[in-house]
Design an enzyme around this catalytic site. Structure first.
Site, PDB file in Angstrom:
ATOM      1  N   CYS A  72      -9.075 -11.056   5.842  1.00  0.00           N
ATOM      2  CA  CYS A  72      -8.365  -9.829   6.227  1.00  0.00           C
ATOM      3  C   CYS A  72      -7.992  -8.905   5.078  1.00  0.00           C
ATOM      4  CB  CYS A  72      -7.060 -10.173   6.931  1.00  0.00           C
ATOM      5  SG  CYS A  72      -7.242 -11.049   8.469  1.00  0.00           S
ATOM      6  N   HIS A  84      -1.182  -5.577   6.221  1.00  0.00           N
ATOM      7  CA  HIS A  84      -1.640  -6.757   5.462  1.00  0.00           C
ATOM      8  C   HIS A  84      -2.121  -6.449   4.046  1.00  0.00           C
ATOM      9  CE1 HIS A  84      -3.345 -11.103   6.005  1.00  0.00           C
ATOM     10  NE2 HIS A  84      -2.217 -11.035   5.319  1.00  0.00           N
TER      11      HIS A  84
END
Ligand SMILES: *[C@@H]1O[C@H](CO)[C@@H](O)[C@H](O)[C@H]1NC(C)=O
Ligand SMILES: *[C@@H]1O[C@H](CO)[C@@H](O)[C@H](O)[C@H]1NC(C)=O
Ligand SMILES: *[C@@H]1O[C@H](CO)[C@@H](O)[C@H](O)[C@H]1NC(C)=O
Ligand SMILES: *[C@@H]1O[C@H](CO)[C@@H](O)[C@H](O)[C@H]1NC(C)=O
Ligand SMILES: *[C@@H]1O[C@H](CO)[C@@H](O)[C@H](O)[C@H]1NC(C)=O
Length: 482
Positions: A73, A129
């Protein structure tokens, strides 16, 4: 759709016609990221997955058949945002863990920052993130006019609480910079659709819009309203059933959003990008068949991403699959140039693929670094057809979708060689290591990798910081501890 809502849409569609002469000529850009969506988890590749909207957009647009992402990610999001490979930004090892003072370095100029200078309104809805230990690393300080979503990597889809880390437990959901509790109990895919529609309906069409829409779906935990998983009640593997439902909910999200875009006249000048952030994790219901490996590995199953571009008006050629090599870092310069900017002098790794994307021209890319890790000796490099893998490569195989009757041979568990070479054009599933037959090519590629490795920056791998504990911030994961 309720009557009242359709009436509002009709009214807005009418008023947007009146305003169309003043509409900006720069295209609106919607960049949709699915989280942990595997190669074999979309209907245009695997008809067992019901994604009618994504299938239609993909088939009317350009399906990207060699679109590479990072295995995880945070590194992939770093590519989208900065146009740089993670081994050039310090994000090459693992993700940004929630309690870690780790972030995309503040001196990198993000794509929304660039688009803002070209007159774009910039919005983000979904998962960040890329670090939040200090406000300066968070979306509204990094080029986004607005943000609604969460800062870290995963959480409960309904409670928006992240509770896995030792004793730390906290809420992670914001509107702009404020903790936003109104959505407690609401499935994140619904929340993000509503917010995206709200942005679109309130957008002043004299300005171009950039909407970055990284969904929580379809990352674990595996949660979805039953109306979506019910479509897969014939699948006996519970993970696969729920996961498939989550993909269909995501498809419905894209349906609801693109319907509004269509009704409000945005589609006449809009580019939509859809991509996964990394390969799917088979342990969480995802599937990358027939590719080898999955999320977190350098194999094709971890790095060859499902994706497409769609536009009703901007693609000179559409309705086909493009085989050209594309990398996640290429979106930055490509979108910048499509927006009327100039990427040619920028210090980035991305290459402008405007001709490939809009005209169906060849890719200008012939090589890329899959990754070079710092915390262990491992790397992979692509050069044309060839893929070199070195070091400690995870021992991943080929996993058919749960419940399928595909027979696979017993996995050979003998240690992998420390240098492997695959011909991805001839062998996209990485069954045949051809390093022994091609020593000269292997040497050449090892030297190329050494040169790339010479340009890498040290990875940022700080230890967990107890100051991150949400008890220090009224129960919410919050900036202010680095
Ligand atoms: C996409 O790539 C795969 C793997 O290389 C190949 O099998 C498939 O035929 C390609 N699809 C198209 C439409 O070219
Ligand atoms: C989000 O925050 C902004 C700025 O504080 C505010 O104007 C807006 O009404 C908020 N949105 C929602 C849905 O609460
Ligand atoms: C899409 O809209 C329909 C109709 O309003 C609604 O039933 C459905 O839950 C929505 N789905 C998503 C994912 O937003
Ligand atoms: C990259 O270079 C460093 C030394 O600077 C070395 O320790 C590391 O093993 C190299 N990595 C690879 C994959 O060659
Ligand atoms: C890799 O495969 C392609 C397609 O089959 C072939 O044209 C090429 O010669 C191969 N390269 C090597 C080094 O084997």
């Amino acid at each position: 759709m309720t009557m009242r809502f359709s009436a509002v849409l009709a009214l807005l569609a009418f008023s947007s016609c009146l305003k169309s002469s003043t509409a900006a000529d720069k295209p609106h850009i919607i960049f949709i990221v699915a989280d942990d969506l595997g190669w074999n988890d979309v209907g245009w590749i695997n008809p067992d997955i019901q994604t009618p909207t994504l299938d239609r957009l993909a088939r009317d647009g350009v399906i990207l058949n060699s679109s590479y992402v990072q295995p995880l990610c945070s590194p992939s999001r770093n590519c989208f945002m900065s146009g740089k490979f993670p081994y050039h930004t310090g994000l090459q090892d693992k993700v940004v863990f929630i309690e870690q003072p780790k972030y995309m370095p503040a001196d990198l100029i993000t794509i929304p920052q660039r688009l803002k200078t070209l007159g774009y309104d910039t919005h983000m809805v979904g998962k960040w993130h890329l670090g939040f230990c200090n406000w300066k690393y968070t979306p509204t300080y990094r080029g986004f006019d607005t943000f609604m979503g969460y800062y870290a990597g995963m959480e409960d889809y309904f409670t928006h609480v992240r509770d896995e880390v030792a004793d730390y437990y906290g809420y992670d959901f914001r509107n702009m910079t404020d903790v936003y509790k109104d959505v407690q109990g609401e499935y994140s895919t619904y929340v993000f659709v509503k917010r995206a529609i709200d942005i679109i309906m309130n957008h002043d069409k004299s300005k171009p819009m950039y909407l970055y829409l990284p969904f929580q779906a379809v990352h674990g935990p595996l949660q979805v309203p039953a109306k979506y998983s019910d479509r897969y009640s014939h699948i006996h593997d519970l993970n696969r059933m729920v996961y498939s439902g989550m993909v269909s909910a995501l498809d419905d999200a894209v349906y609801n959003i693109t319907t509004v875009l269509e009704n409000l006249g945005f589609m006449d000048n809009l580019l939509l990008v859809f991509t996964t952030d990394n390969g799917g994790p088979p342990s969480h219901g995802a599937n990358n068949w027939p590719l080898r490996g999955g999320k977190a590995t350098l194999w094709e199953g971890g790095t060859r991403g499902a994706g497409f571009v769609y536009s009703k008006t901007l693609l000179k050629k559409r309705g086909y699959t493009h085989p050209g090599m594309f990398h996640a870092v290429d979106w930055y310069p490509t979108l910048l140039d499509i927006a009327g900017g100039d990427s040619s002098q920028l210090d980035i790794d991305g290459m402008s693929q405007v001709d490939m994307i809009l005209n169906g021209g060849s890719s200008v890319r012939n090589e890329f670094v899959y990754n070079i890790y710092d915390d262990h000796y491992a790397a992979a490099l692509r050069w044309g057809d060839l893929k070199l893998m070195v070091g400690d490569i995870s021992h991943a195989g080929w996993i058919p979708p749960a419940g399928s009757d595909i027979d696979i041979p017993e996995m050979d568990n003998s240690p992998l060689p420390s240098v492997m070479l695959f011909n991805i054009s001839a062998d996209p599933t990485e069954h045949h290591d051809i390093s022994k037959d091609n020593p000269i090519l292997v040497n050449f590629l090892l030297q190329m990798l050494a040169l790339k490795n010479g340009t890498r920056v040290p990875a940022m791998d700080p230890p967990s910081d107890p100051r991150s504990n949400p008890v220090n911030f009224n129960g919410a994961w919050s900036p202010g501890w680095c």
